[in-house]
Design an enzyme around this catalytic site. Structure first.
Site, PDB file in Angstrom:
ATOM      1  N   LYS A 248       0.846  -1.200   0.000  1.00 50.03           N
ATOM      2  CA  LYS A 248       0.000   0.000   0.000  1.00 50.03           C
ATOM      3  C   LYS A 248       0.873   1.239   0.000  1.00 50.03           C
ATOM      4  O   LYS A 248       1.938   1.269   0.623  1.00 50.03           O
ATOM      5  CB  LYS A 248      -0.905   0.022   1.232  1.00 50.03           C
TER       6      LYS A 248
ATOM      7  N   GLY B 242     -20.977   6.261   3.913  1.00 52.63           N
ATOM      8  CA  GLY B 242     -20.035   6.560   2.843  1.00 52.63           C
ATOM      9  C   GLY B 242     -20.662   6.342   1.488  1.00 52.63           C
ATOM     10  O   GLY B 242     -21.086   5.233   1.159  1.00 52.63           O
ATOM     11  N   LEU B 243     -20.729   7.413   0.671  1.00 57.36           N
ATOM     12  CA  LEU B 243     -21.443   7.341  -0.609  1.00 57.36           C
ATOM     13  C   LEU B 243     -20.555   7.750  -1.774  1.00 57.36           C
ATOM     14  O   LEU B 243     -21.022   8.340  -2.748  1.00 57.36           O
ATOM     15  CB  LEU B 243     -22.697   8.231  -0.553  1.00 57.36           C
ATOM     16  N   GLY B 244     -19.284   7.409  -1.666  1.00 55.40           N
ATOM     17  CA  GLY B 244     -18.369   7.661  -2.768  1.00 55.40           C
ATOM     18  C   GLY B 244     -18.573   6.646  -3.871  1.00 55.40           C
ATOM     19  O   GLY B 244     -19.670   6.107  -4.061  1.00 55.40           O
ATOM     20  N   SER B 245     -17.501   6.348  -4.598  1.00 59.31           N
ATOM     21  CA  SER B 245     -17.613   5.437  -5.737  1.00 59.31           C
ATOM     22  C   SER B 245     -18.172   4.080  -5.325  1.00 59.31           C
ATOM     23  O   SER B 245     -19.034   3.518  -6.011  1.00 59.31           O
ATOM     24  CB  SER B 245     -16.238   5.262  -6.384  1.00 59.31           C
ATOM     25  N   VAL B 246     -17.718   3.553  -4.186  1.00 57.15           N
ATOM     26  CA  VAL B 246     -18.160   2.233  -3.753  1.00 57.15           C
ATOM     27  C   VAL B 246     -19.524   2.292  -3.081  1.00 57.15           C
ATOM     28  O   VAL B 246     -20.470   1.606  -3.482  1.00 57.15           O
ATOM     29  CB  VAL B 246     -17.118   1.591  -2.821  1.00 57.15           C
ATOM     30  N   GLY B 247     -19.644   3.119  -2.038  1.00 56.75           N
ATOM     31  CA  GLY B 247     -20.914   3.200  -1.316  1.00 56.75           C
ATOM     32  C   GLY B 247     -22.045   3.705  -2.184  1.00 56.75           C
ATOM     33  O   GLY B 247     -23.184   3.217  -2.091  1.00 56.75           O
TER      34      GLY B 247
END
Length: 350
Positions: free
Chosen positions: A81, A183-188
């Site tokens: 990472k 969380g509502l980004g690309s994944v959420g």
């Protein structure tokens, strides 16, 4: 004599590399946990930390998770990472990204970078201009694997949430199943849209309130505070923001049958795996459920397969989760501990 160098999360990493470039302002960490199965693959995170030790700890935890994720996804890649330390203003320049690309290149292929929090596809293109050890680049006209890993992660998490509903609730039908998404980004955000199509009832939260409001209006969901959504009374709670949010206190406050989300390192410590198990709440180990993105970029880097192969491998995520849950139930062992043991065996440390 082995030592953790003052970092409890060191976990016998093969290497931890610290980079500075005064000309560009770059401060970065690249942690290589294991190359037993192949080059250490994992995205680079651009984030502001309270102090540099917190950044190193994050890199250590995330790289270990990538070793386990890649092993459990049956990818011939190890775990690593990258973390770029942002200032308080989140200043990010092209020259800084190029300097990080040169840092990656200096490791000679032991670490392969990709997108993570705070890094866009355009940023990755800049990084890749300085090194060939990068993946997650725009999809080629040939239709091979590649591109933004977010939608692929979201699809895998969606399939994992459905698997959790089947095991914890006894249903294949998501209509009316209440899912609280943090969380509502690309994944959420991708997960929320997929669940809305299935007729699930959604409670949504994001630190970007405008984004949360817009998505709630789009999908007919209700809003919650991102700091308290984990305590929402729901069938399934789905963490899809940053990690270490499942603490002793937050687990005690859970009012759900299952926790299944895409955030990395959801358990604050390994002890929390026992705590959630003791409460009888089904837990989907994060590096098993959220492997869709690395499956995509991993196959891109390896030059193996096309979109159909990526989808076929993501489709096996529920099967892997079910294997973990079945052993957890049979042995009365926390799912997190079962998954860790399986992954450790795969990388030759079990």
């Amino acid at each position: 004599m082995l030592t953790d160098w003052g970092f409890p999360d060191f976990d016998d990493h093969e290497g931890v590399h610290l980079f500075t470039d005064p000309a560009t302002g770059l401060q970065a960490v690249i942690a290589v946990h294991s190359t037993a199965l192949g080059p250490a693959a994992g995205g680079v995170r651009f984030w502001h930390y309270a102090d540099p030790r917190a950044a190193i700890t994050d890199a250590l935890r995330l790289s270990r998770g990538m070793s386990f994720k890649n092993a459990m996804a049956d990818l011939p890649m190890g775990g690593g990472k990258g973390v770029i330390l942002a200032d308080a203003n989140r200043t990010k320049t092209e020259e800084m990204l190029k300097a990080f690309g040169r840092a990656v290149d200096s490791l000679g292929g032991r670490y392969v970078t990709a997108e993570d929090v705070g890094i866009s596809e355009a940023n990755l293109i800049t990084i890749a201009g300085e090194t060939r050890y990068a993946s997650g680049l725009p999809v080629k006209a040939s239709g091979g694997a590649g591109g933004d890993p977010g939608p692929f992660t979201a699809r895998g998490v969606y399939l994992g949430v459905r698997a959790a509903a089947k095991r914890a609730l006894g249903t294949d039908d998501m209509r009316g199943v209440h899912v609280a998404i943090q969380g509502l980004g690309s994944v959420g955000g991708g997960l929320a849209r997929l669940l809305a199509k299935d007729g699930a009832r959604l409670t949504l939260a994001d630190v970007n309130r405008d984004r949360a409001v817009a998505m709630a209006e789009e999908l007919g969901g209700t809003l919650a505070d991102p700091d308290t959504i984990l305590a929402t009374e729901a069938d399934i709670v789905s963490p899809n923001a940053l990690g270490a949010i499942l603490t002793e206190a937050s687990i005690a406050a859970l009012r759900c049958k299952a926790v299944a989300g895409g955030a990395n390192n959801q358990l604050a410590t390994r002890a929390e795996g026992q705590a959630i198990h003791d409460r009888g709440i089904l837990y989907a180990p994060d590096y098993v459920i959220n492997a869709g993105g690395i499956i995509n970029v991993g196959l891109e880097y390896l030059g193996q397969g096309d979109r159909a192969e990526v989808d076929a491998r993501i489709d096996r995520i529920p099967e892997r989760l079910e294997t973990v849950w079945a052993e957890s139930e049979r042995t009365d062992t926390p799912a997190a501990q079962v998954a860790d043991a399986q992954a450790m065996r795969l990388i030759g440390r079990g």
